[in-house]
Design a protein around this motif. Structure first.
Motif, PDB file in Angstrom:
ATOM      1  N   VAL A 201      38.704  34.324  34.146  1.00 40.23           N
ATOM      2  CA  VAL A 201      37.875  35.203  33.433  1.00 40.23           C
ATOM      3  C   VAL A 201      37.806  36.546  34.151  1.00 40.23           C
ATOM      4  N   ARG A 202      37.394  36.288  35.613  1.00 38.29           N
ATOM      5  CA  ARG A 202      37.044  37.108  36.552  1.00 38.29           C
ATOM      6  C   ARG A 202      38.138  38.228  36.483  1.00 38.29           C
ATOM      7  N   LEU A 203      39.386  37.529  36.734  1.00 40.11           N
ATOM      8  CA  LEU A 203      40.642  38.477  36.664  1.00 40.11           C
ATOM      9  C   LEU A 203      40.958  39.379  35.687  1.00 40.11           C
ATOM     10  N   GLY A 204      40.641  38.583  34.501  1.00 43.29           N
ATOM     11  CA  GLY A 204      41.112  39.046  33.190  1.00 43.29           C
ATOM     12  C   GLY A 204      39.931  40.082  32.897  1.00 43.29           C
ATOM     13  N   SER A 205      38.968  39.941  33.247  1.00 42.97           N
ATOM     14  CA  SER A 205      37.912  41.230  33.217  1.00 42.97           C
ATOM     15  C   SER A 205      38.141  42.315  33.865  1.00 42.97           C
ATOM     16  N   GLY A 206      38.619  42.068  35.212  1.00 45.66           N
ATOM     17  CA  GLY A 206      39.176  43.275  36.081  1.00 45.66           C
ATOM     18  C   GLY A 206      40.044  43.923  35.562  1.00 45.66           C
ATOM     19  N   PHE A 207      41.233  43.156  35.026  1.00 47.48           N
ATOM     20  CA  PHE A 207      42.484  43.604  34.283  1.00 47.48           C
ATOM     21  C   PHE A 207      42.080  44.663  33.139  1.00 47.48           C
ATOM     22  N   VAL A 208      41.134  44.359  32.378  1.00 55.40           N
ATOM     23  CA  VAL A 208      40.913  45.242  31.228  1.00 55.40           C
ATOM     24  C   VAL A 208      39.920  46.506  31.851  1.00 55.40           C
ATOM     25  N   ALA A 209      38.931  46.009  32.617  1.00 59.13           N
ATOM     26  CA  ALA A 209      38.417  47.150  33.268  1.00 59.13           C
ATOM     27  C   ALA A 209      39.189  48.024  33.977  1.00 59.13           C
ATOM     28  N   GLY A 210      40.116  47.762  34.531  1.00 56.76           N
ATOM     29  CA  GLY A 210      41.278  48.677  35.138  1.00 56.76           C
ATOM     30  C   GLY A 210      42.015  49.780  34.043  1.00 56.76           C
ATOM     31  N   LEU A 211      42.059  49.102  32.886  1.00 51.38           N
ATOM     32  CA  LEU A 211      42.505  49.850  31.745  1.00 51.38           C
ATOM     33  C   LEU A 211      41.547  50.791  31.185  1.00 51.38           C
ATOM     34  N   ALA A 212      40.364  50.678  31.232  1.00 50.51           N
ATOM     35  CA  ALA A 212      39.342  51.429  30.719  1.00 50.51           C
ATOM     36  C   ALA A 212      38.708  52.304  31.745  1.00 50.51           C
ATOM     37  N   ALA A 213      39.037  52.214  33.116  1.00 49.34           N
ATOM     38  CA  ALA A 213      38.194  53.023  34.087  1.00 49.34           C
ATOM     39  C   ALA A 213      38.627  54.462  34.096  1.00 49.34           C
ATOM     40  N   GLY A 214      39.789  54.892  33.741  1.00 49.55           N
ATOM     41  CA  GLY A 214      40.202  56.314  33.545  1.00 49.55           C
ATOM     42  C   GLY A 214      39.316  57.116  32.461  1.00 49.55           C
ATOM     43  N   THR A 215      39.259  56.231  31.460  1.00 50.01           N
ATOM     44  CA  THR A 215      38.515  57.103  30.319  1.00 50.01           C
ATOM     45  C   THR A 215      36.950  57.170  30.462  1.00 50.01           C
ATOM     46  N   LEU A 216      36.334  55.952  31.166  1.00 49.11           N
ATOM     47  CA  LEU A 216      35.167  55.970  31.152  1.00 49.11           C
ATOM     48  C   LEU A 216      34.709  57.132  32.449  1.00 49.11           C
ATOM     49  N   LEU A 217      35.644  57.130  33.260  1.00 49.80           N
ATOM     50  CA  LEU A 217      35.375  58.330  34.317  1.00 49.80           C
ATOM     51  C   LEU A 217      35.518  59.725  33.754  1.00 49.80           C
ATOM     52  N   ALA A 218      36.435  59.684  32.747  1.00 55.46           N
ATOM     53  CA  ALA A 218      36.606  61.116  31.827  1.00 55.46           C
ATOM     54  C   ALA A 218      35.403  61.284  30.989  1.00 55.46           C
ATOM     55  N   ARG A 219      34.405  60.474  30.784  1.00 60.07           N
ATOM     56  CA  ARG A 219      33.458  60.704  29.970  1.00 60.07           C
ATOM     57  C   ARG A 219      31.894  60.781  30.715  1.00 60.07           C
ATOM     58  N   PHE A 220      32.095  59.947  31.920  1.00 61.53           N
ATOM     59  CA  PHE A 220      30.949  59.765  32.413  1.00 61.53           C
ATOM     60  C   PHE A 220      31.013  60.278  33.931  1.00 61.53           C
ATOM     61  N   THR A 221      29.928  60.513  34.865  1.00 63.92           N
ATOM     62  CA  THR A 221      30.169  60.830  36.165  1.00 63.92           C
ATOM     63  C   THR A 221      30.448  59.476  37.065  1.00 63.92           C
ATOM     64  N   ALA A 222      31.122  59.558  38.036  1.00 63.69           N
ATOM     65  CA  ALA A 222      31.581  58.610  38.979  1.00 63.69           C
ATOM     66  C   ALA A 222      30.056  57.812  39.540  1.00 63.69           C
ATOM     67  N   LYS A 223      29.294  58.817  39.637  1.00 64.87           N
ATOM     68  CA  LYS A 223      27.846  58.474  40.098  1.00 64.87           C
ATOM     69  C   LYS A 223      27.213  57.387  39.430  1.00 64.87           C
ATOM     70  N   ALA A 224      27.416  57.994  37.665  1.00 67.33           N
ATOM     71  CA  ALA A 224      26.609  56.828  36.720  1.00 67.33           C
ATOM     72  C   ALA A 224      27.382  55.744  36.625  1.00 67.33           C
ATOM     73  N   VAL A 225      28.753  55.605  36.686  1.00 63.15           N
ATOM     74  CA  VAL A 225      29.312  54.371  36.693  1.00 63.15           C
ATOM     75  C   VAL A 225      29.170  53.383  37.658  1.00 63.15           C
ATOM     76  N   MET A 226      28.927  54.071  39.055  1.00 60.06           N
ATOM     77  CA  MET A 226      28.764  52.962  40.138  1.00 60.06           C
ATOM     78  C   MET A 226      27.195  52.340  40.170  1.00 60.06           C
TER      79      MET A 226
END
Length: 389
Positions: A24-49
């Motif tokens: 579950v942990r690795l699967g969640s990280g896998f999906v998050a990796g796919l979504a990370a670029g889109t999130l960082l395009a919408r929100f600041t890195a500081k907000a994400v962290m």
């Protein structure tokens, strides 16, 4: 992770639950990796962290307060949130370092960050058993929650003015904010050879799964009465080698003003994989300790060179590239854990680790050959993919 793994086994009473927790942990990280670029395009890195740390702190509170009947569900929630948020945090951090410290100091900053993480890993692994034994799981999870809160406070103080918002910038310039998912692949295409570099990172993660799974088996064969001794000593020496390498890299960056680049990544991967294979070859303990130090130093070199190189990408695609890289790493490690666990039932640790890290060495050799061809073909100019930095 030490306390959580022990708690999962104690709560469920089944070893398979540990595998499910990891999946579950690795699967969640896998999906998050796919979504990370889109999130960082919408929100600041500081907000994400900031919010990924807040979410991890909140889920630890949920685990602490969960009644007996909901503990299994709470553990799955922890696995899901920690896996996804941990990946998002690392992608946001790595992609925003150039904005925090400047392009010329990114190698130094990466090295400093990895040094801190290595020392923290040693402290965490060394203290986990003591904390759990003396004051119990609730206290251990409370400490874990406090670290996430402290990290969130630290993030709030970080000098990040940019990072993220690429799509909003495009809209402000009158350009359409589209191309969500393909941006990561466009980033790889924009830098010659970068796709092979990310693929090597995934194969390297596959090799890492082999020595992580094989170390307990190998250690039990050395001393069945105290199997944890060899594992603990190996990882402590590995961390010391990593920290030592960071000191050398920092001094190199300070003296030359340059960071280790793609060449360091390829060579470091070969040395690291070779060292991990030798660690299971049955050498005397003194030689094995030296091998662990070399493995840690080479691992530190590959981490800094890889991260620094991806940071040379433009801000608009950097987050997507780091997200895709995290996806490959989680995929390689997850698939590796499944295959390696099955292989260790039939083959020796040396054989399993040899094949897994041998694959990484072969891909690294192909990467270095590709790098040599690219440099020979573009010697008069410096392209965006494999500069001298």
């Amino acid at each position: 992770m030490v306390a959580l793994n022990l708690y999962v086994y104690e709560t469920t009473g089944r070893a398979i639950a540990l595998g499910l927790f990891m999946a579950v942990r690795l699967g969640s990280g896998f999906v998050a990796g796919l979504a990370a670029g889109t999130l960082l395009a919408r929100f600041t890195a500081k907000a994400v962290m900031l919010w990924t740390n807040a979410a991890q702190a909140a889920v630890m509170v949920l685990l602490i307060l969960a009644p007996d009947g909901l503990r299994k569900a709470a553990l799955m929630a922890v696995s899901l949130v920690v896996g996804g948020c941990g990946t998002l945090f690392m992608v946001a951090l790595r992609s925003s370092i150039p904005e925090m410290v400047g392009e010329e100091r990114r190698g130094w900053a990466n090295s400093l960050s990895i040094t801190g993480r290595s020392l923290a890993m040693v402290a965490g692994f060394a203290s986990a058993g003591v904390v759990v034994s003396l004051v119990g799981y609730t206290a251990a999870f409370g400490v874990d929650m406090a670290t996430f809160v402290l990290c969130a406070v630290t993030v709030a103080l970080l000098p990040i003015t940019g990072g993220g918002g690429a799509d909003r910038g495009a809209a402000a310039e009158g350009r359409p904010a589209r191309r969500r998912t393909p941006v990561a692949f466009a980033a790889l295409a924009a830098a010659p050879g970068l796709g092979l570099m990310v693929a090597l990172r995934g194969v390297d993660a596959f090799g890492s799964s082999s020595h992580n799974a094989a170390l307990p088996v190998y250690s039990a064969g050395l001393d069945a009465s105290r199997p944890a001794v060899f594992v603990s000593a190996f990882w402590c020496l590995w961390a010391l080698g990593n920290v030592a390498a960071q000191q050398v890299i920092q001094r190199y960056a300070k003296r030359t003003g340059r960071s280790v680049g793609a060449l360091g990544f390829g060579v470091g991967t070969i040395v690291m994989s070779g060292a991990f294979i030798l660690a299971f070859a049955g050498f005397p303990l003194v030689a094995t300790r030296a091998v662990a130090l070399v493995a840690g130093a080479a691992d530190g070199l590959t981490e800094v060179s890889y991260t620094s190189h991806l940071q040379t990408l433009s801000a608009g695609v950097r987050g997507h590239a780091f997200g895709l890289s995290a996806t490959f790493e989680n995929l390689g490690f997850g698939v590796g854990m499944v295959l390696v666990a099955a292989a260790l039932d039939r083959y020796s640790p040396l054989t399993v680790v040899g094949w897994s890290h041998g694959a990484a060495i072969l891909v690294a050799l192909a990467f270095l050959l590709r790098l040599a061809v690219l440099r020979k073909g573009t010697r008069p100019r410096r392209g965006p993919g494999f500069s001298q930095s």
